[in-house]
Each structure stands twice: as structure tokens, then as C-alpha cells.
Write an enzyme that holds these catalytic residues in place. Sequence first.
Site, PDB file in Angstrom:
ATOM      1  N   ASP A  93       0.790  -1.059   0.041  1.00 32.15           N
ATOM      2  CA  ASP A  93       0.157  -0.054   0.092  1.00 32.15           C
ATOM      3  C   ASP A  93       0.903   1.393  -0.255  1.00 32.15           C
ATOM      4  O   ASP A  93       0.683   2.155  -0.606  1.00 32.15           O
ATOM      5  CB  ASP A  93      -0.999  -0.198   1.167  1.00 32.15           C
ATOM      6  CG  ASP A  93      -0.158  -0.310   2.595  1.00 32.15           C
ATOM      7  OD1 ASP A  93       1.018  -0.499   2.584  1.00 32.15           O
ATOM      8  OD2 ASP A  93      -0.859  -0.207   3.606  1.00 32.15           O
ATOM      9  N   ASP A  96       7.127   3.658   3.532  1.00 24.50           N
ATOM     10  CA  ASP A  96       7.442   5.040   4.326  1.00 24.50           C
ATOM     11  C   ASP A  96       8.941   4.813   4.655  1.00 24.50           C
ATOM     12  O   ASP A  96       9.758   5.280   3.899  1.00 24.50           O
ATOM     13  CB  ASP A  96       6.651   4.843   5.896  1.00 24.50           C
ATOM     14  CG  ASP A  96       6.655   6.119   6.773  1.00 24.50           C
ATOM     15  OD1 ASP A  96       7.403   6.916   6.499  1.00 24.50           O
ATOM     16  OD2 ASP A  96       6.016   5.763   7.847  1.00 24.50           O
ATOM     17  N   ASP A 152      -5.107   2.180   7.422  1.00 25.47           N
ATOM     18  CA  ASP A 152      -5.507   2.442   8.376  1.00 25.47           C
ATOM     19  C   ASP A 152      -4.935   3.216   9.430  1.00 25.47           C
ATOM     20  O   ASP A 152      -3.834   3.644   9.269  1.00 25.47           O
ATOM     21  CB  ASP A 152      -5.911   1.081   9.399  1.00 25.47           C
ATOM     22  CG  ASP A 152      -4.431   0.421   9.731  1.00 25.47           C
ATOM     23  OD1 ASP A 152      -3.727   0.404   9.125  1.00 25.47           O
ATOM     24  OD2 ASP A 152      -4.425   0.260  11.024  1.00 25.47           O
ATOM     25  N   ARG A 158     -10.296   1.915   6.796  1.00 21.58           N
ATOM     26  CA  ARG A 158      -9.596   1.061   5.713  1.00 21.58           C
ATOM     27  C   ARG A 158     -10.594   1.075   4.489  1.00 21.58           C
ATOM     28  O   ARG A 158     -10.312   0.756   3.450  1.00 21.58           O
ATOM     29  CB  ARG A 158      -9.397  -0.501   6.194  1.00 21.58           C
ATOM     30  CG  ARG A 158      -7.970  -0.359   6.988  1.00 21.58           C
ATOM     31  CD  ARG A 158      -7.729  -2.074   7.040  1.00 21.58           C
ATOM     32  NE  ARG A 158      -6.888  -2.416   8.199  1.00 21.58           N
ATOM     33  CZ  ARG A 158      -5.632  -2.273   8.367  1.00 21.58           C
ATOM     34  NH1 ARG A 158      -5.009  -2.090   7.203  1.00 21.58           N
ATOM     35  NH2 ARG A 158      -4.869  -2.597   9.347  1.00 21.58           N
TER      36      ARG A 158
HETATM   37  P1  IMP Z   1       7.787   1.274   6.521  1.00 22.20           P
HETATM   38  O1  IMP Z   1       8.411  -0.087   6.969  1.00 22.20           O
HETATM   39  O2  IMP Z   1       8.218   2.335   7.513  1.00 22.20           O
HETATM   40  O3  IMP Z   1       7.826   1.577   5.272  1.00 22.20           O
HETATM   41  O4  IMP Z   1       6.130   1.332   6.691  1.00 22.20           O
HETATM   42  C1  IMP Z   1       5.597   0.407   5.811  1.00 22.20           C
HETATM   43  C2  IMP Z   1       4.093   0.060   6.426  1.00 22.20           C
HETATM   44  O5  IMP Z   1       3.672   1.194   7.589  1.00 22.20           O
HETATM   45  C3  IMP Z   1       3.210   0.305   5.424  1.00 22.20           C
HETATM   46  O6  IMP Z   1       2.971  -0.955   4.651  1.00 22.20           O
HETATM   47  C4  IMP Z   1       1.724   0.700   6.122  1.00 22.20           C
HETATM   48  O7  IMP Z   1       1.044  -0.441   6.561  1.00 22.20           O
HETATM   49  C5  IMP Z   1       2.343   1.160   7.425  1.00 22.20           C
HETATM   50  N1  IMP Z   1       2.128   2.678   7.227  1.00 22.20           N
HETATM   51  C6  IMP Z   1       3.285   3.779   6.902  1.00 22.20           C
HETATM   52  N2  IMP Z   1       2.882   4.731   6.585  1.00 22.20           N
HETATM   53  C7  IMP Z   1       1.587   4.803   6.674  1.00 22.20           C
HETATM   54  C8  IMP Z   1       0.259   5.798   6.650  1.00 22.20           C
HETATM   55  O8  IMP Z   1       0.866   7.160   6.265  1.00 22.20           O
HETATM   56  N3  IMP Z   1      -0.833   5.457   6.718  1.00 22.20           N
HETATM   57  C9  IMP Z   1      -1.026   4.021   7.240  1.00 22.20           C
HETATM   58  N4  IMP Z   1      -0.262   3.187   7.175  1.00 22.20           N
HETATM   59  C10 IMP Z   1       1.113   3.742   7.199  1.00 22.20           C
HETATM   60 MG    MG Z   2       1.679  -2.273   4.027  1.00 16.57          MG
END
Ligand code: IMP
Ligand code: MG
Length: 169
Positions: A93, A96, A152, A158
Site C-alpha cells: 500500500d 514509508d 488504517d 480502511r
Molecule cells: P515502513 O516500514 O516504514 O516503510 O512502513 C510500511 C508500512 O507502514 C506500510 O506498509 C503501512 O502498512 C504502514 N504505514 C506507513 N505509513 C502509513 C500511513 O501514512 N498510513 C497508514 N499506514 C502507514
Molecule cells: Mg503495508
Amino acid sequence: MHILIKEETILQKVKEIGQKINDDYQNKNPIIIGVLKGSFMFLSDLLKEINIPVEVDFVSVSSYDGKKSSGEVKLGQDISSDITDRDIIVVEDIVDTGCTLRFLLDRFSELKPRSVAICSLLNKRDARQVDIHFTYLGFNIPRVFVVGYGLDQSNKYRNLNFIGVVNGK
Ligand code: IMP
Ligand code: MG
């Protein structure tokens, strides 16, 4: 709730990504791996645009507690397919920090797939801590917490058919 990306714009982009996958994976029978839970709506709309043979699998990971990253990635449900010598497309999705995807890519590469593509609907470019190369990307967005279209905040929102920002934050 402030709308960041409306449904029509999302669906147009999903269609474009689906067409690229159709072009890139003819006769390859790729395994499309959705990263749960956040990717379920994107994956569902994307699959409807795909008209070549594909297999679908899921993996579930968690790293977020409400709005804040716990920094630690946990594997929930693992894939059930044998991905050795197969072309896989990992569908997320949002990326980050990139830690979740890095964790998954490291895991999957141990199983020696033929190729690995990354498909994410959203990218928070400014938040990146590890390098991620997108094969397919929907939208670059600012570093704000977004919800809707599968994403979410504490398991809420969602179901929204758009990507939004709660209370303008
Ligand atoms: P990362 O490991 O920091 O790249 O985060 C990835 C996961 O965190 C994504 O797959 C999302 O499930 C969740 N996530 C990151 N940013 C957001 C946001 O702005 N809204 C909701 N979920 C987020
Ligand atoms: Mg995700």
C-alpha cells in the site's frame, strides 16, 4: 477528513499500473504477493486490470502501532507458494521508512525467485531510511499520515474509497 487522492484518480493510476504489468509479464505467470492488511483494496482493483495468467498470495507483517512506527517488523502469515525460480511482484500500500519492504525482500530473496518486482500505490519519499527501487509506483506523497483505500489508523478507515488525511494532520 481531508481528501488527498480521490477515487477516480486512484483507479486511473491502478489501471495504468495493471496495463504495464500485462505488458511486462506476458507468458511469465508471475506470483503477485499482497502485503496485508493495507494492500488488500489496491490489490483487488489491480488484479481486475490484469488479463494475463497470474497467481495470488499474501504475506502479513506489522510494524505500526497506531500512527507511530514501532521500528520492529514482525511477520504474521507467511506466503504459501513456492517462489523459487518464479517471477514475483510484491504489492504494498505504502512505503514509508522502507523497513517493512526491506525485511520482506531479504526474506524472499533467500528463496531464490527468478525476479522480484516492487509495486506500491504510495511512496513517502522524504521518509526513506533504506534504499528501495520501485518497479511500479502510484503516487509520491508528502510525509503525512494517510488513511483509506486499505490504509488504517488503529485499524479504522480502511474502507474509505479515497486516500485522506485525518483532521488535516
Ligand atoms: P515502513 O516500514 O516504514 O516503510 O512502513 C510500511 C508500512 O507502514 C506500510 O506498509 C503501512 O502498512 C504502514 N504505514 C506507513 N505509513 C502509513 C500511513 O501514512 N498510513 C497508514 N499506514 C502507514
Ligand atoms: Mg503495508
